[in-house]
Enzyme design. Structure first.
Site, PDB file in Angstrom:
ATOM      1  N   HIS A 195       6.795  -3.561  10.696  1.00  0.00           N
ATOM      2  CA  HIS A 195       6.258  -3.966   9.399  1.00  0.00           C
ATOM      3  C   HIS A 195       7.213  -3.633   8.248  1.00  0.00           C
ATOM      4  O   HIS A 195       7.609  -2.477   8.062  1.00  0.00           O
ATOM      5  CB  HIS A 195       4.921  -3.279   9.171  1.00  0.00           C
ATOM      6  CG  HIS A 195       4.117  -3.859   8.051  1.00  0.00           C
ATOM      7  ND1 HIS A 195       3.701  -5.175   8.025  1.00  0.00           N
ATOM      8  CD2 HIS A 195       3.653  -3.303   6.911  1.00  0.00           C
ATOM      9  CE1 HIS A 195       3.015  -5.393   6.926  1.00  0.00           C
ATOM     10  NE2 HIS A 195       2.970  -4.275   6.218  1.00  0.00           N
ATOM     11  N   SER A 207       3.413  -6.858   2.064  1.00  0.00           N
ATOM     12  CA  SER A 207       2.209  -6.380   2.720  1.00  0.00           C
ATOM     13  C   SER A 207       0.983  -6.801   1.902  1.00  0.00           C
ATOM     14  O   SER A 207       0.848  -7.979   1.577  1.00  0.00           O
ATOM     15  CB  SER A 207       2.283  -4.867   2.948  1.00  0.00           C
ATOM     16  OG  SER A 207       1.329  -4.465   3.901  1.00  0.00           O
ATOM     17  N   GLN A 208       0.103  -5.866   1.489  1.00  0.00           N
ATOM     18  CA  GLN A 208      -1.109  -6.282   0.782  1.00  0.00           C
ATOM     19  C   GLN A 208      -0.792  -7.009  -0.525  1.00  0.00           C
ATOM     20  O   GLN A 208      -1.609  -7.802  -1.008  1.00  0.00           O
ATOM     21  CB  GLN A 208      -2.031  -5.095   0.522  1.00  0.00           C
ATOM     22  CG  GLN A 208      -1.514  -4.084  -0.485  1.00  0.00           C
ATOM     23  CD  GLN A 208      -2.480  -2.912  -0.676  1.00  0.00           C
ATOM     24  OE1 GLN A 208      -3.310  -2.609   0.193  1.00  0.00           O
ATOM     25  NE2 GLN A 208      -2.387  -2.236  -1.813  1.00  0.00           N
ATOM     26  N   ASP A 261       5.528  -6.049  14.780  1.00  0.00           N
ATOM     27  CA  ASP A 261       4.686  -5.294  13.854  1.00  0.00           C
ATOM     28  C   ASP A 261       3.694  -4.418  14.609  1.00  0.00           C
ATOM     29  O   ASP A 261       2.902  -4.906  15.413  1.00  0.00           O
ATOM     30  CB  ASP A 261       3.935  -6.265  12.937  1.00  0.00           C
ATOM     31  CG  ASP A 261       3.500  -5.623  11.638  1.00  0.00           C
ATOM     32  OD1 ASP A 261       3.047  -4.460  11.673  1.00  0.00           O
ATOM     33  OD2 ASP A 261       3.629  -6.269  10.585  1.00  0.00           O
ATOM     34  N   MET A 296       0.816  -1.203   0.000  1.00  0.00           N
ATOM     35  CA  MET A 296       0.000   0.000   0.000  1.00  0.00           C
ATOM     36  C   MET A 296       0.853   1.258   0.000  1.00  0.00           C
ATOM     37  O   MET A 296       1.808   1.376   0.772  1.00  0.00           O
ATOM     38  CB  MET A 296      -0.878  -0.027   1.264  1.00  0.00           C
ATOM     39  CG  MET A 296      -1.680   1.206   1.541  1.00  0.00           C
ATOM     40  SD  MET A 296      -2.612   1.022   3.089  1.00  0.00           S
ATOM     41  CE  MET A 296      -1.288   1.016   4.303  1.00  0.00           C
TER      42      MET A 296
END
Length: 294
Positions: A277, A102-103, A221, A28
């Site tokens: 993260h 991530s996404q 995270d 993202m």
């Protein structure tokens, strides 16, 4: 001397031929070619694996569109676009490895489940939220923070309305443990790829065709809530405090995606790395991730 040069050339050609292509999908607020993120990853992989073809996915005509689409383009449309890109790329026809950040991790899993040609061989998810997010929504990187403030308010007001689901990527993997029924009924992306409304045997078959499904969880995270989603765990239904691991979820016990069978076959790999993260060292990447690409 000439014979030695020929021998080295032949060896290099063999290395190039043997290198499995790699497809990368960013997270993202990022873009395909940011020199501090995906561009950097592409460069170090190419340096360590001579001759490898690395495709860092771009959704849109330029880097600005690519970044904006990571927020505002329907995820199902993004996956269709990527499937089309992969099918048209002659470098990938023999198969490829995939690595999502991530996404990008759950988005590439959707590619594996929906688009088996060309075949994805190994999937590496680096901080992907496979049981959904990010209940509470993560902080955003750098210049995207103001966008995330707006998105957070929008999600709080109506994540499962049709308009938000259709036009906000993060809503499509928003998983509210206090509104499980709304999630199962109205999530147009995650509830589908996680088989929440029924079993699509093709999804299951395609995912099980992977050689390895590697999931990286960041042990410190603070952006993903709950972090155990990166290992396919989630909150116990009906509350937002106690989490359960993958093996205690109905997704695993009912084996709706084939994860139980994959686990028993040694295809699931759970990796933990210290850090927030997407924070990891180059050394960790070389020693832990690179072996799955060679």
């Amino acid at each position: 001397m000439a014979a030695l040069r020929v021998a080295v050339l032949v060896l290099c050609l063999r290395c190039a031929a043997a290198a499995v292509p790699l497809v990368i999908w960013h997270g993202m607020g990022d873009s395909c070619c940011n020199p501090q993120s995906m561009g950097y990853i592409k460069k170090i992989v190419e340096n360590k694996i001579p001759g490898i073809y690395v495709l860092s996915l771009k959704i849109g005509n330029n880097l600005i569109q690519d970044m904006e689409n990571s927020f505002f383009m329907n995820v199902n449309d993004q996956v269709r676009e990527v499937c089309s890109q992969l099918a048209k790329d002659p470098h990938l026809k023999g198969g490829y490895n995939a690595m999502g950040f991530s996404q990008g991790g759950q988005f590439l899993r959707a590619v594996a489940q929906r688009c088996p040609s060309p075949p994805m061989l190994n999937l590496i998810s680096v901080g992907g939220q496979h049981q959904g997010s990010v209940y509470g929504f993560p902080r955003c990187p750098g210049e995207s923070s103001h966008i995330c403030d707006w998105i957070r308010k929008t999600l709080d007001l109506g994540a499962y309305t049709q308009a938000v689901q259709e036009h906000l990527a993060q809503a499509e993997y928003w998983h509210d443990p206090l509104k499980e029924e709304d999630y199962r009924k109205n999530s147009i992306f995650l509830a589908d790829i996680n088989q929440e409304r029924g079993i699509n045997e093709t999804y299951k078959k395609n995912l099980m065709a992977l050689k390895k499904f590697v999931m990286v969880k960041f042990l410190n995270d603070t952006m993903v809530d709950p972090p155990i989603s990166e290992w396919f765990g989630f909150y116990k239904s009906g509350q937002a405090k106690e989490t359960i691991p993958l093996k205690e979820t109905s997704l695993y016990t009912e084996d709706r995606l084939g994860l139980q069978e994959m686990d028993k076959a040694g295809k699931l790999v759970f990796l933990g790395v210290k850090g927030d993260h997407l924070h990891f060292s180059e050394e960790w990447f070389y020693t832990t991730i690179l072996p799955f690409l060679q």
